[in-house]
Design a protein around this motif. Structure first.
Motif, mmCIF file in Angstrom:
data_model
loop_
_atom_site.group_PDB
_atom_site.id
_atom_site.type_symbol
_atom_site.label_atom_id
_atom_site.label_comp_id
_atom_site.label_asym_id
_atom_site.label_seq_id
_atom_site.Cartn_x
_atom_site.Cartn_y
_atom_site.Cartn_z
ATOM 1 N N LEU A 47 0.829 -1.207 0.000
ATOM 2 C CA LEU A 47 0.000 0.000 0.000
ATOM 3 C C LEU A 47 0.865 1.260 0.000
ATOM 4 O O LEU A 47 0.574 2.225 -0.726
ATOM 5 N N ARG A 48 1.934 1.239 0.768
ATOM 6 C CA ARG A 48 2.818 2.401 0.818
ATOM 7 C C ARG A 48 3.573 2.575 -0.501
ATOM 8 O O ARG A 48 3.857 3.705 -0.911
ATOM 9 N N TRP A 49 3.901 1.468 -1.142
ATOM 10 C CA TRP A 49 4.544 1.536 -2.454
ATOM 11 C C TRP A 49 3.600 2.192 -3.459
ATOM 12 O O TRP A 49 3.991 3.033 -4.275
ATOM 13 N N GLY A 50 2.314 1.803 -3.377
ATOM 14 C CA GLY A 50 1.317 2.402 -4.266
ATOM 15 C C GLY A 50 1.153 3.892 -4.044
ATOM 16 O O GLY A 50 0.758 4.635 -4.962
ATOM 17 N N LEU A 51 1.484 4.348 -2.827
ATOM 18 C CA LEU A 51 1.406 5.776 -2.506
ATOM 19 C C LEU A 51 2.708 6.519 -2.802
ATOM 20 O O LEU A 51 2.840 7.706 -2.495
ATOM 21 N N GLY A 52 3.668 5.784 -3.377
ATOM 22 C CA GLY A 52 4.902 6.437 -3.804
ATOM 23 C C GLY A 52 6.112 6.199 -2.926
ATOM 24 O O GLY A 52 7.173 6.788 -3.162
ATOM 25 N N ASP A 53 5.987 5.333 -1.897
ATOM 26 C CA ASP A 53 7.112 5.047 -1.010
ATOM 27 C C ASP A 53 7.934 3.901 -1.605
ATOM 28 O O ASP A 53 7.540 2.738 -1.532
ATOM 29 N N LEU A 54 9.081 4.225 -2.212
ATOM 30 C CA LEU A 54 9.911 3.221 -2.882
ATOM 31 C C LEU A 54 10.416 2.201 -1.861
ATOM 32 O O LEU A 54 11.032 2.581 -0.856
ATOM 33 N N PRO A 55 10.204 0.896 -2.091
ATOM 34 C CA PRO A 55 10.590 -0.114 -1.091
ATOM 35 C C PRO A 55 12.091 -0.153 -0.814
ATOM 36 O O PRO A 55 12.518 -0.138 0.341
ATOM 37 N N PHE A 56 12.894 -0.259 -1.880
ATOM 38 C CA PHE A 56 14.346 -0.371 -1.718
ATOM 39 C C PHE A 56 15.034 0.560 -2.710
ATOM 40 O O PHE A 56 14.849 0.434 -3.915
ATOM 41 N N ASP A 57 15.827 1.473 -2.160
ATOM 42 C CA ASP A 57 16.471 2.476 -2.989
ATOM 43 C C ASP A 57 17.850 2.039 -3.467
ATOM 44 O O ASP A 57 18.489 2.740 -4.259
ATOM 45 N N SER A 58 18.331 0.895 -2.982
ATOM 46 C CA SER A 58 19.659 0.410 -3.375
ATOM 47 C C SER A 58 19.747 -1.094 -3.144
ATOM 48 O O SER A 58 18.946 -1.675 -2.398
ATOM 49 N N LEU A 59 20.728 -1.716 -3.789
ATOM 50 C CA LEU A 59 20.973 -3.142 -3.568
ATOM 51 C C LEU A 59 21.454 -3.390 -2.140
ATOM 52 O O LEU A 59 21.178 -4.437 -1.558
ATOM 53 N N ALA A 60 22.166 -2.403 -1.578
ATOM 54 C CA ALA A 60 22.655 -2.553 -0.208
ATOM 55 C C ALA A 60 21.496 -2.706 0.767
ATOM 56 O O ALA A 60 21.538 -3.545 1.673
ATOM 57 N N SER A 61 20.449 -1.893 0.591
ATOM 58 C CA SER A 61 19.301 -1.985 1.493
ATOM 59 C C SER A 61 18.629 -3.350 1.382
ATOM 60 O O SER A 61 18.186 -3.921 2.388
ATOM 61 N N LEU A 62 18.582 -3.897 0.165
ATOM 62 C CA LEU A 62 18.000 -5.223 -0.033
ATOM 63 C C LEU A 62 18.875 -6.290 0.614
ATOM 64 O O LEU A 62 18.377 -7.244 1.230
ATOM 65 N N GLY A 63 20.206 -6.133 0.483
ATOM 66 C CA GLY A 63 21.124 -7.101 1.088
ATOM 67 C C GLY A 63 21.039 -7.110 2.597
ATOM 68 O O GLY A 63 20.989 -8.173 3.236
ATOM 69 N N TYR A 64 20.996 -5.920 3.205
ATOM 70 C CA TYR A 64 20.882 -5.836 4.661
ATOM 71 C C TYR A 64 19.539 -6.403 5.134
ATOM 72 O O TYR A 64 19.443 -6.979 6.224
ATOM 73 N N THR A 65 18.506 -6.243 4.322
ATOM 74 C CA THR A 65 17.194 -6.802 4.664
ATOM 75 C C THR A 65 17.257 -8.323 4.710
ATOM 76 O O THR A 65 16.685 -8.962 5.603
ATOM 77 N N ALA A 66 17.974 -8.926 3.740
ATOM 78 C CA ALA A 66 18.128 -10.383 3.720
ATOM 79 C C ALA A 66 18.897 -10.862 4.953
ATOM 80 O O ALA A 66 18.553 -11.881 5.565
ATOM 81 N N ILE A 67 19.942 -10.112 5.328
ATOM 82 C CA ILE A 67 20.708 -10.473 6.527
ATOM 83 C C ILE A 67 19.819 -10.403 7.768
ATOM 84 O O ILE A 67 19.865 -11.273 8.644
ATOM 85 N N ALA A 68 18.990 -9.356 7.829
ATOM 86 C CA ALA A 68 18.049 -9.240 8.948
ATOM 87 C C ALA A 68 17.122 -10.446 9.001
ATOM 88 O O ALA A 68 16.799 -10.952 10.087
ATOM 89 N N GLY A 69 16.685 -10.926 7.824
ATOM 90 C CA GLY A 69 15.809 -12.090 7.775
ATOM 91 C C GLY A 69 16.463 -13.333 8.343
ATOM 92 O O GLY A 69 15.810 -14.138 9.026
ATOM 93 N N VAL A 70 17.756 -13.518 8.069
ATOM 94 C CA VAL A 70 18.484 -14.668 8.619
ATOM 95 C C VAL A 70 18.541 -14.573 10.141
ATOM 96 O O VAL A 70 18.273 -15.553 10.851
ATOM 97 N N PHE A 71 18.871 -13.385 10.653
ATOM 98 C CA PHE A 71 18.921 -13.211 12.107
ATOM 99 C C PHE A 71 17.536 -13.403 12.728
ATOM 100 O O PHE A 71 17.413 -13.944 13.836
ATOM 101 N N GLU A 72 16.495 -12.963 12.028
ATOM 102 C CA GLU A 72 15.143 -13.150 12.552
ATOM 103 C C GLU A 72 14.782 -14.626 12.630
ATOM 104 O O GLU A 72 14.138 -15.073 13.584
ATOM 105 N N ALA A 73 15.173 -15.395 11.602
ATOM 106 C CA ALA A 73 14.892 -16.831 11.619
ATOM 107 C C ALA A 73 15.558 -17.490 12.824
ATOM 108 O O ALA A 73 14.961 -18.347 13.498
#
Length: 284
Positions: A47-73
């Protein structure tokens, strides 16, 4: 505004941990809950993406998100075991308070946050609170015919909390949207946990969804709401400050532990109070 967001997030976080403590099948029940939470977070991110909030502005942000997912698991796996073996109060206090002691120095190194006399004093108070909570849990477990206190697993849980929290902050600092970072990382964590369950575990997970869906839904929405509010606060404030203030939730957990029938010993209450006080002092 940040303080109000963090305290409300703390209350919700303690609430879904209390729900987990009374869940009979904690591992599968938690996986069901985080699956609901991930779906909820992804809808908000969409919904926020549809309102113009870009999810990931760089590959680094996506990479750190994946690392966060591993720690969350890792966090969800260790939390389920700790809650199965120990009581809500000490497990929650040790896991949340222990994460503070890791995040503060790492925040200074990674994000140039400042160590002050109050943050140093607060760290000492938190450490004393953790010692008291651990001693209280140990003495209570001895009185319960040698049953495990869950302190070791709570400590592992603390390390994983610190890991995903720092990864969140790095993802946000690299241009990730708060809701997208949380939704994607939680979805990744849910997938990892579902794979880890194996075929028989996945069949049991389906049974949990079919027979206890209202509880899984409530736990998942509470969990998702808690983390989404945390992410918004984290995007606006320092990682050490936000995580530290959020650990006032140990007081909510102590009260909720009493509500679900646990009877914390004095050392557990004192430990929770000191962790909360130390968190407030560190955030000044």
């Amino acid at each position: 505004m940040i303080v109000a967001l963090v305290v409300f997030s703390a209350f919700l976080h303690a609430g879904w941990n209390a729900l987990l403590r009374v869940e009979p099948d904690k591992d599968r029940g938690l996986v069901a809950a985080i699956s609901v939470a991930a779906a909820f977070a992804c809808v908000i991110a969409g919904l926020r993406w549809g309102l113009g909030d870009l999810p990931f502005d760089s590959l680094a942000s996506l990479g750190y998100t994946a690392i966060a997912g591993v720690f969350e698991a890792i966090y969800f796996a260790t939390l389920a075991i700790a809650m199965d073996r120990g009581k809500l109060g000490p497990v929650y206090t040790i896991s949340r308070g222990g994460a503070v002691l890791v995040v503060w120095p790492m925040s200074v190194v990674l994000f140039d946050e400042v160590i002050t006399p109050t943050s140093s004093s607060g760290s000492a108070i938190v450490l004393l609170g953790l010692v008291l909570a651990g001693l209280g849990a140990h003495s209570a477990s001895k009185r319960s015919e040698g049953k495990s206190s869950g302190v070791g697993w709570a400590s592992a849980c603390a390390a994983s909390i610190a890991g995903y929290h720092l990864s969140y902050k790095a993802a946000l600092s690299s241009g990730g949207s708060a809701s997208a970072v949380f939704g994607a990382s939680l979805a990744f964590a849910a997938v990892l946990r579902i794979i880890w369950l194996g075929r028989s575990g996945r069949r049991e997970l389906v049974t949990v969804f079919r027979t206890r869906f209202p509880r899984a839904l409530l736990m998942g929405l509470t969990c998702g709401g808690s983390f989404l509010i945390l992410m918004e606060a984290l995007a606006r404030g320092g990682s050490g400050f936000v995580l530290t203030l959020r650990n006032t939730s140990v007081l909510f957990a102590a009260v909720l532990a009493w509500c679900i029938g646990e009877r914390p010993v004095r050392a557990e209450f004192a430990g929770a109070a000191l962790v909360a006080i130390g968190a407030v002092v560190m955030s000044l």
